[in-house]
Design an enzyme around this catalytic site. Structure first.
Site, PDB file in Angstrom:
ATOM      1  N   LYS A 117      -7.976   1.389  -1.642  1.00 48.90           N
ATOM      2  CA  LYS A 117      -7.349   0.820  -0.442  1.00 48.90           C
ATOM      3  C   LYS A 117      -7.156   1.889   0.630  1.00 48.90           C
ATOM      4  CE  LYS A 117      -4.987  -1.587   2.441  1.00 48.90           C
ATOM      5  NZ  LYS A 117      -3.745  -2.290   2.508  1.00 48.90           N
ATOM      6  N   THR A 129       0.862  -1.193   0.000  1.00 45.97           N
ATOM      7  CA  THR A 129       0.000   0.000   0.000  1.00 45.97           C
ATOM      8  C   THR A 129       0.889   1.230   0.000  1.00 45.97           C
ATOM      9  OG1 THR A 129      -1.683  -1.183   1.245  1.00 45.97           O
ATOM     10  CG2 THR A 129      -1.859   1.215   1.186  1.00 45.97           C
ATOM     11  N   LYS A 161       0.877   5.432   8.201  1.00 46.06           N
ATOM     12  CA  LYS A 161       1.251   5.716   6.797  1.00 46.06           C
ATOM     13  C   LYS A 161       0.002   5.836   5.928  1.00 46.06           C
ATOM     14  CE  LYS A 161       2.311   1.793   4.689  1.00 46.06           C
ATOM     15  NZ  LYS A 161       1.270   1.281   3.816  1.00 46.06           N
TER      16      LYS A 161
END
Ligand code: NA7
Length: 317
Positions: A201, A125, A269
Site C-alpha cells: 500500500k 494505512t 503520512k
C-alpha cells in the site's frame, strides 16, 4: 479569502448524488460485522456492507457520525471493546498509527474486547511496526488478525470499487469474502506475513503522491510561463498520461475545488511512511523525498484536510 481551502457542503452533496454504487449480487456472511471509524473511507465502506445485507455494528470517536448509519440500518456500539465483543469480525479504518494505537490499546479499546476466536481486520494505512504490534497483542489474547489496507479514495469507497490488499490469517481472509466483495472490485491475499500489505500500500501511495506532486508543479509552471491551464489539462487528457488521477486532479486544480477525496495530510503520512521504509532497506527515494517536502509545505499553508490536489497551492505559492 480564496487562498483558503474550499469545502462546500452543497457541492459535496451534489457530487454524492452522482455516485452510483455498482450493483453486485453479494451473498452476505451471517457473521456479525463490526466497523470502527466513519471517516471518508469508512462511510462509503459501511454503506456498501449494509446495502449488501450485512449486519453491521458501528462505532466512531465522534459519536454524531453514527447517526446516519443507524438510520440506514446499522447497530451502534458504545466503545471499540463493546463492538468487538458483540461481533464476530471487526474492521477498523481510522486516520493513522496513533489513532490505531488509541483504538486498539486504549481504554475500552479493541484489545479489551478480544477473546479467543474474535476476528479483527485493520484497514487503516499505518506503519509496519504498529500493525505488527497490534497483530501480536490481538493474537496473544486468542484473537485472529488480518491487515487489509485499501487502494482507492472517497468515490471508489462509495461505489464499492476499492482494491483490498490483505495479509495475515488466511482463514479470516476467506471469511471476509462477502465483505470484500461488497467493498471492492478485487482483493489480493499477499501471505501470512503481517506487514506485506502495508508495504504494498505504501509503495502504491508513494507513486500516487509523486504523480500528483508532479502534476501540481506542471500546472503551476504553466501559469508562470503564460500558458492556459485548461489547455494543459486538455493535452494531458489526450495523451498517454490520460488516467483518472491526472484527469480528475487537473480538473480539481482548474476549478480550485479541493474538497477532500483523499485528505492531503494522509498522503503526506503515506510518503513519510514510505520514506521510512526506504530508509530501512537502503532504497534511495529521491523523487518521493522531494514530493514529501511539497506536501509538508501544503500542510503548513493550511491544506492538510483538503484534497491532495491542493498540493498545487504549495507548488504555485
Ligand atoms: P478521515 O476522513 O480523516 O477519517 C479519520 C477517521 O479516524 C475518523 O473516523 C476519525 O474519527 C478517526 N480517528 C482519528 N483519530 C482517532 C483516534 N485517536 N481514535 C479513534 N478514532 C480516530 O480518513 P479517511 O477515512 O480518508 O482514511 C482512513 C484511513 O484509510 C487512513 O489510514 C487513510 O490513509 C486510508 P473522528 O470522526 O475524527 O472522531
Amino acid at each position: 479569502n480564496d487562498d483558503m481551502p474550499v469545502t462546500s457542503a452543497a457541492t459535496q452533496i451534489e457530487e454524492s448524488l452522482l455516485i452510483k454504487p455498482v450493483m453486485k449480487s453479494v451473498i452476505p456472511t451471517p457473521s456479525r460485522i463490526g466497523f470502527l471509524g466513519l471517516g471518508i473511507m469508512g462511510q462509503g465502506m459501511v454503506m456498501n456492507l449494509l446495502r449488501s445485507g450485512h449486519e453491521v455494528t458501528v462505532w466512531n470517536r465522534t459519536i454524531l457520525k453514527c447517526r446516519e448509519f443507524v438510520k440506514a440500518g446499522a447497530l451502534k456500539g458504545n466503545s471499540p471493546a463493546e463492538v468487538v465483543q458483540s461481533c464476530d469480525i471487526t474492521f477498523s479504518c481510522v486516520s493513522d498509527s496513533s489513532a490505531v494505537k488509541d483504538l486498539v490499546f486504549g481504554n475500552a479499546g479493541v484489545l479489551q474486547g478480544i477473546s479467543p476466536g474474535k476476528c479483527y481486520v485493520e484497514m487503516s494505512t499505518i506503519d509496519e511496526d504498529t500493525v505488527q504490534d497490534a497483530a501480536e497483542a490481538i493474537t496473544a489474547r486468542g484473537g485472529v488478525f488480518l491487515e487489509a489496507p485499501v487502494v482507492g479514495s472517497r468515490v471508489p469507497a462509495l461505489e464499492g470499487q476499492l482494491v483490498i490488499l490483505a495479509a495475515g490469517d488466511r482463514k479470516l481472509y476467506d471469511d471476509c469474502y462477502s465483505c470484500f466483495e461488497a467493498l471492492g472490485k478485487k482483493s489480493l491475499y499477499l501471505g501470512s506475513d503481517v506487514g506485506a500489505a502495508m508495504r504494498m500500500k505504501l509503495i502504491i501511495n508513494m507513486i500516487m503522491g509523486t504523480v500528483m506532486a508532479s502534476l501540481a508543479e506542471g500546472m503551476a509552471m504553466a501559469e508562470k510561463v503564460g500558458l492556459d491551464q485548461e489547455d494543459i489539462a486538455e493535452v494531458l487528457s489526450l495523451g498517454s498520461l490520460s488516467c483518472p488521477t491526472v484527469i480528475h486532479k487537473s480538473q480539481a486544480i482548474l476549478n480550485q475545488k479541493y474538497d477532500p477525496h483523499f485528505p492531503l495530510q494522509h498522503q503526506q503520512k503515506d510518503l513519510r511512511l514510505a520514506l521510512q521504509l526506504g530508509d530501512k532497506v537502503e532504497q534511495p527515494l529521491y523523487v518521493a523525498a522531494a514530493a514529501n517536502e511539497l506536501y509538508k509545505k501544503a500542510r503548513r499553508l493550511g491544506y492538510g484536510e483538503s484534497d491532495i490536489s491542493a498540493v498545487f497551492r504549495a507548488a504555485s505559492a
